[in-house]
Write an enzyme that holds these catalytic residues in place. Structure first.
Site, PDB file in Angstrom:
ATOM      1  N   ASP A  85       4.393  -6.223 -11.697  1.00 21.06           N
ATOM      2  CA  ASP A  85       4.538  -7.602 -12.184  1.00 21.06           C
ATOM      3  C   ASP A  85       3.176  -8.294 -12.244  1.00 21.06           C
ATOM      4  OD1 ASP A  85       7.312  -7.411 -12.413  1.00 21.06           O
ATOM      5  OD2 ASP A  85       7.651  -9.373 -11.474  1.00 21.06           O
ATOM      6  N   ASP A  92       6.920  -2.090  -7.691  1.00 27.60           N
ATOM      7  CA  ASP A  92       7.653  -3.215  -8.289  1.00 27.60           C
ATOM      8  C   ASP A  92       6.755  -4.444  -8.312  1.00 27.60           C
ATOM      9  OD1 ASP A  92       9.922  -4.722  -9.213  1.00 27.60           O
ATOM     10  OD2 ASP A  92      10.142  -5.507  -7.182  1.00 27.60           O
ATOM     11  N   LYS A 121       0.143   1.474   2.636  1.00 27.35           N
ATOM     12  CA  LYS A 121      -0.145   0.552   3.730  1.00 27.35           C
ATOM     13  C   LYS A 121      -0.298   1.416   4.980  1.00 27.35           C
ATOM     14  CE  LYS A 121      -0.697  -3.595   5.433  1.00 27.35           C
ATOM     15  NZ  LYS A 121      -1.845  -4.474   5.094  1.00 27.35           N
ATOM     16  N   TYR A 124      13.933   0.853  -1.155  1.00 25.37           N
ATOM     17  CA  TYR A 124      15.041   0.476  -2.035  1.00 25.37           C
ATOM     18  C   TYR A 124      16.308   1.261  -1.711  1.00 25.37           C
ATOM     19  CZ  TYR A 124      12.828  -2.515  -5.592  1.00 25.37           C
ATOM     20  OH  TYR A 124      12.247  -3.541  -6.275  1.00 25.37           O
TER      21      TYR A 124
END
Ligand code: IPM
Ligand code: MG
Length: 360
Positions: free
Chosen positions: A253, A249, A193, A142
């Protein structure tokens, strides 16, 4: 001494849900004589329209002074054509998170038993669900530089971002997650990851190195693709999850849907001293803005988190928890969590119902 709360409704449904959250906070302020001073300011698109800047100087000054910040949501199609850095999201919300060093984002996904039927998963898979996602909020892709859209020699455009984490950034978010796990079921899953990305290879190594400081916490590591799958397959295996900004993020959700609706997920964004900003995890939902349809419960539950984490006011926080549960018991529902036999209410009706439950 009175404490200052800065209220930033923002855009879209932000103003509607914040009206209800403020209603709840003002009620508690009176009932428990909390001595809170509420002040409201502009952020995001509303601020761009009014003064041409998503984070106006006076909003920023108030934010630095406040003991805690309550935020609705920012953004909308009206401002999507602006250069990325000037938009409500990057110029307002992300700047505020970054300038205030709110690196620790807590997103609790809790399934209220009354909403088991509203979850996208079978009741037996989600009943009793209580996950805490700890998302790093001021670093990662980000904020990484360089970033942008450039033109290649062949005239084609290329978009690029940089995914970076320094050891100290990883350590401070991992420490927060370990500490929170100690207060819960003592299971921490770090999501990365590390089979592909060097930055998360380092992430995994640093988190693993810290495990010896927390011998009572059972630490595991999971690749983000698998974590996404496990969240919808068997979510109750998780207690606390810790991950970087972008993965957090996305996973939060997904976790929100397990609780019945994204309208049920509150959040806290904390700095190193537990000063924080509190906001629902959902966005400004332009499609339903101004229609009195939005669910204000995520924002109202964010008020509870604020009272608890930044102000140390457990009693009124617990009162909100009980009031929300009581409202759900009464079958009162906004559209996003509605099911047959329940009473459909608007945004304001839900806020009023919570206040009525608090008054009992
Ligand atoms: C969130 C939101 C924000 C984010 C957007 C509005 C910039 O999706 O808080 O999850 O991506 O962090
Ligand atoms: Mg999000």
């Amino acid at each position: 001494m009175s404490k200052k709360i800065l209220v930033l409704p923002g855009d879209g449904i932000g103003t509607e849900i914040m009206a209800e959250a403020s209603k709840v906070l003002r009620f508690l302020n009176n009932k428990f004589s909390l001595g809170l001073e509420l002040e409201e300011a502009l952020l995001g698109g509303a601020a761009i329209d009014a003064v041409g800047n998503a984070l106006p100087d006076n909003t920023f000054a108030l934010a630095k002074e406040a003991d805690a910040i309550l935020l609705g949501a920012v953004g909308g199609p009206k401002w999507d054509k602006l250069p990325p850095a000037d938009r409500p999201e990057k110029g307002g919300l992300l700047r505020l998170r970054s300038e205030l060093q709110l690196f620790g984002n807590l997103r609790p996904a809790i399934l209220y038993p009354q909403l088991a039927g509203a979850s996208s998963l079978k009741p037996e898979v989600v009943s009793g669900l209580d996950i805490l996602i700890v998302r790093e909020l001021t670093g990662g892709i980000y904020f990484g530089e360089p970033r942008g859209i450039r033109e290649l020699d062949n005239g084609e455009r290329q978009g690029f971002n940089t995914y970076v984490y320094s050891e100290s950034e990883i350590r401070r978010i991992a420490r927060l997650a370990f500490e929170l796990a100690m207060k819960r079921d003592r299971r921490l899953c770090s999501v990365d990851k590390a089979n592909v990305l060097e930055v998360t290879m380092l992430w995994r190594e640093v988190v693993q190195d810290m495990a010896s400081d927390y011998p009572d916490v059972e630490l595991s590591h999971m690749y983000v693709d698998n974590a996404a799958m496990q969240l919808v397959r068997a979510p109750k295996q998780f207690d606390v999850m810790v991950t970087g900004n972008m993965f957090g993020d996305i996973l939060s959700d997904a976790a929100a849907m397990l609780t019945g609706s994204i309208g049920m997920l509150p959040s806290a964004s904390l700095d190193a001293n537990n000063r924080g900003m509190y906001e629902p995890c959902h966005g400004s939902a332009p499609d339903i803005a101004g229609q009195n349809k939005a669910n204000p419960l995520a924002t109202i539950m964010s008020v509870a988190m604020m009272l608890r984490y930044s102000l140390g006011l457990e009693e009124p926080a617990a009162a909100i928890d009980r009031a929300v549960s009581s409202v759900l018991d009464q079958g009162i529902r906004t559209g996003d969590i509605f099911s047959d036999g329940c009473t459909l209410v608007g945004t304001d009706g839900m806020g009023d119902a919570v206040v009525a439950a608090l008054a009992e």
